[in-house]
Write a protein that holds these residues in place. Structure first.
Motif, PDB file in Angstrom:
ATOM      1  N   GLY A 154      47.359  70.998  88.107  1.00 53.83           N
ATOM      2  CA  GLY A 154      46.053  70.862  88.759  1.00 53.83           C
ATOM      3  C   GLY A 154      45.885  71.843  89.902  1.00 53.83           C
ATOM      4  O   GLY A 154      44.816  72.439  90.087  1.00 53.83           O
ATOM      5  N   LEU A 155      46.945  72.028  90.687  1.00 43.28           N
ATOM      6  CA  LEU A 155      46.885  72.985  91.789  1.00 43.28           C
ATOM      7  C   LEU A 155      46.885  74.421  91.283  1.00 43.28           C
ATOM      8  O   LEU A 155      46.316  75.307  91.931  1.00 43.28           O
ATOM      9  N   LYS A 156      47.496  74.658  90.125  1.00 43.75           N
ATOM     10  CA  LYS A 156      47.436  75.992  89.519  1.00 43.75           C
ATOM     11  C   LYS A 156      46.010  76.330  89.118  1.00 43.75           C
ATOM     12  O   LYS A 156      45.520  77.435  89.370  1.00 43.75           O
ATOM     13  N   ILE A 157      45.343  75.383  88.494  1.00 40.47           N
ATOM     14  CA  ILE A 157      43.958  75.591  88.076  1.00 40.47           C
ATOM     15  C   ILE A 157      43.062  75.796  89.296  1.00 40.47           C
ATOM     16  O   ILE A 157      42.207  76.683  89.322  1.00 40.47           O
ATOM     17  N   LEU A 158      43.276  74.985  90.335  1.00 42.47           N
ATOM     18  CA  LEU A 158      42.500  75.115  91.562  1.00 42.47           C
ATOM     19  C   LEU A 158      42.720  76.481  92.211  1.00 42.47           C
ATOM     20  O   LEU A 158      41.765  77.130  92.647  1.00 42.47           O
ATOM     21  N   SER A 159      43.970  76.930  92.246  1.00 38.22           N
ATOM     22  CA  SER A 159      44.290  78.237  92.841  1.00 38.22           C
ATOM     23  C   SER A 159      43.625  79.371  92.080  1.00 38.22           C
ATOM     24  O   SER A 159      43.174  80.349  92.679  1.00 38.22           O
ATOM     25  N   PHE A 160      43.557  79.260  90.758  1.00 43.00           N
ATOM     26  CA  PHE A 160      42.933  80.298  89.936  1.00 43.00           C
ATOM     27  C   PHE A 160      41.414  80.299  90.115  1.00 43.00           C
ATOM     28  O   PHE A 160      40.811  81.359  90.299  1.00 43.00           O
ATOM     29  N   CYS A 161      40.807  79.125  90.076  1.00 41.13           N
ATOM     30  CA  CYS A 161      39.346  79.035  90.145  1.00 41.13           C
ATOM     31  C   CYS A 161      38.802  79.282  91.549  1.00 41.13           C
ATOM     32  O   CYS A 161      37.711  79.825  91.704  1.00 41.13           O
ATOM     33  N   ILE A 162      39.549  78.858  92.560  1.00 40.88           N
ATOM     34  CA  ILE A 162      39.119  79.022  93.948  1.00 40.88           C
ATOM     35  C   ILE A 162      40.249  79.727  94.704  1.00 40.88           C
ATOM     36  O   ILE A 162      41.163  79.080  95.213  1.00 40.88           O
ATOM     37  N   PRO A 163      40.228  81.062  94.743  1.00 40.35           N
ATOM     38  CA  PRO A 163      41.320  81.810  95.367  1.00 40.35           C
ATOM     39  C   PRO A 163      41.591  81.444  96.828  1.00 40.35           C
ATOM     40  O   PRO A 163      42.727  81.480  97.277  1.00 40.35           O
ATOM     41  N   LEU A 164      40.564  81.056  97.574  1.00 43.31           N
ATOM     42  CA  LEU A 164      40.775  80.641  98.957  1.00 43.31           C
ATOM     43  C   LEU A 164      41.663  79.403  99.023  1.00 43.31           C
ATOM     44  O   LEU A 164      42.543  79.301  99.879  1.00 43.31           O
ATOM     45  N   ALA A 165      41.473  78.480  98.087  1.00 35.27           N
ATOM     46  CA  ALA A 165      42.326  77.292  98.028  1.00 35.27           C
ATOM     47  C   ALA A 165      43.765  77.689  97.706  1.00 35.27           C
ATOM     48  O   ALA A 165      44.717  77.115  98.252  1.00 35.27           O
ATOM     49  N   GLY A 166      43.950  78.673  96.841  1.00 38.56           N
ATOM     50  CA  GLY A 166      45.287  79.165  96.525  1.00 38.56           C
ATOM     51  C   GLY A 166      45.974  79.767  97.736  1.00 38.56           C
ATOM     52  O   GLY A 166      47.174  79.575  97.950  1.00 38.56           O
ATOM     53  N   ALA A 167      45.216  80.484  98.553  1.00 39.34           N
ATOM     54  CA  ALA A 167      45.781  81.060  99.777  1.00 39.34           C
ATOM     55  C   ALA A 167      46.181  79.957 100.752  1.00 39.34           C
ATOM     56  O   ALA A 167      47.245  80.029 101.388  1.00 39.34           O
ATOM     57  N   ILE A 168      45.374  78.937 100.860  1.00 36.78           N
ATOM     58  CA  ILE A 168      45.697  77.806 101.737  1.00 36.78           C
ATOM     59  C   ILE A 168      46.947  77.095 101.244  1.00 36.78           C
ATOM     60  O   ILE A 168      47.848  76.767 102.031  1.00 36.78           O
ATOM     61  N   ILE A 169      47.030  76.863  99.939  1.00 35.67           N
ATOM     62  CA  ILE A 169      48.208  76.214  99.363  1.00 35.67           C
ATOM     63  C   ILE A 169      49.444  77.068  99.623  1.00 35.67           C
ATOM     64  O   ILE A 169      50.515  76.539  99.939  1.00 35.67           O
TER      65      ILE A 169
END
Length: 76
Positions: free
Chosen positions: A22-37
């Motif tokens: 789920g976090l992989k999908i979120l990181s891909f779809c919303i790059p800002l969320a991936g940077a925060i993670i």
């Protein structure tokens, strides 16, 4: 012996686990969320943090490529 226990407790617990799907999908779809993670997990879970960073960069690249394609096709 007491120094040994204190040194062990001060070392971060580095996990070798990868990021959840789920976090992989979120990181891909919303790059800002991936940077925060990435910044949240970089010290304790370096493998998961690297995965989030890589997927955020790939998602950003795909987004830029799709935007260029959309702009080129609208201009014709």
């Amino acid at each position: 012996m007491n120094d040994l226990n204190q040194n062990f407790q001060n070392e971060p617990n580095k996990s070798g686990e990868d990021l959840h799907i789920g976090l992989k999908i979120l990181s891909f779809c919303i790059p800002l969320a991936g940077a925060i993670i990435y910044f949240v997990k970089k010290d304790k879970e370096p493998v998961a943090a690297k995965s989030a960073c890589n997927l955020a960069l790939i998602g950003l690249g795909v987004n830029v490529a799709l935007t260029i394609v959309r702009l080129v096709t609208q201009g014709s």
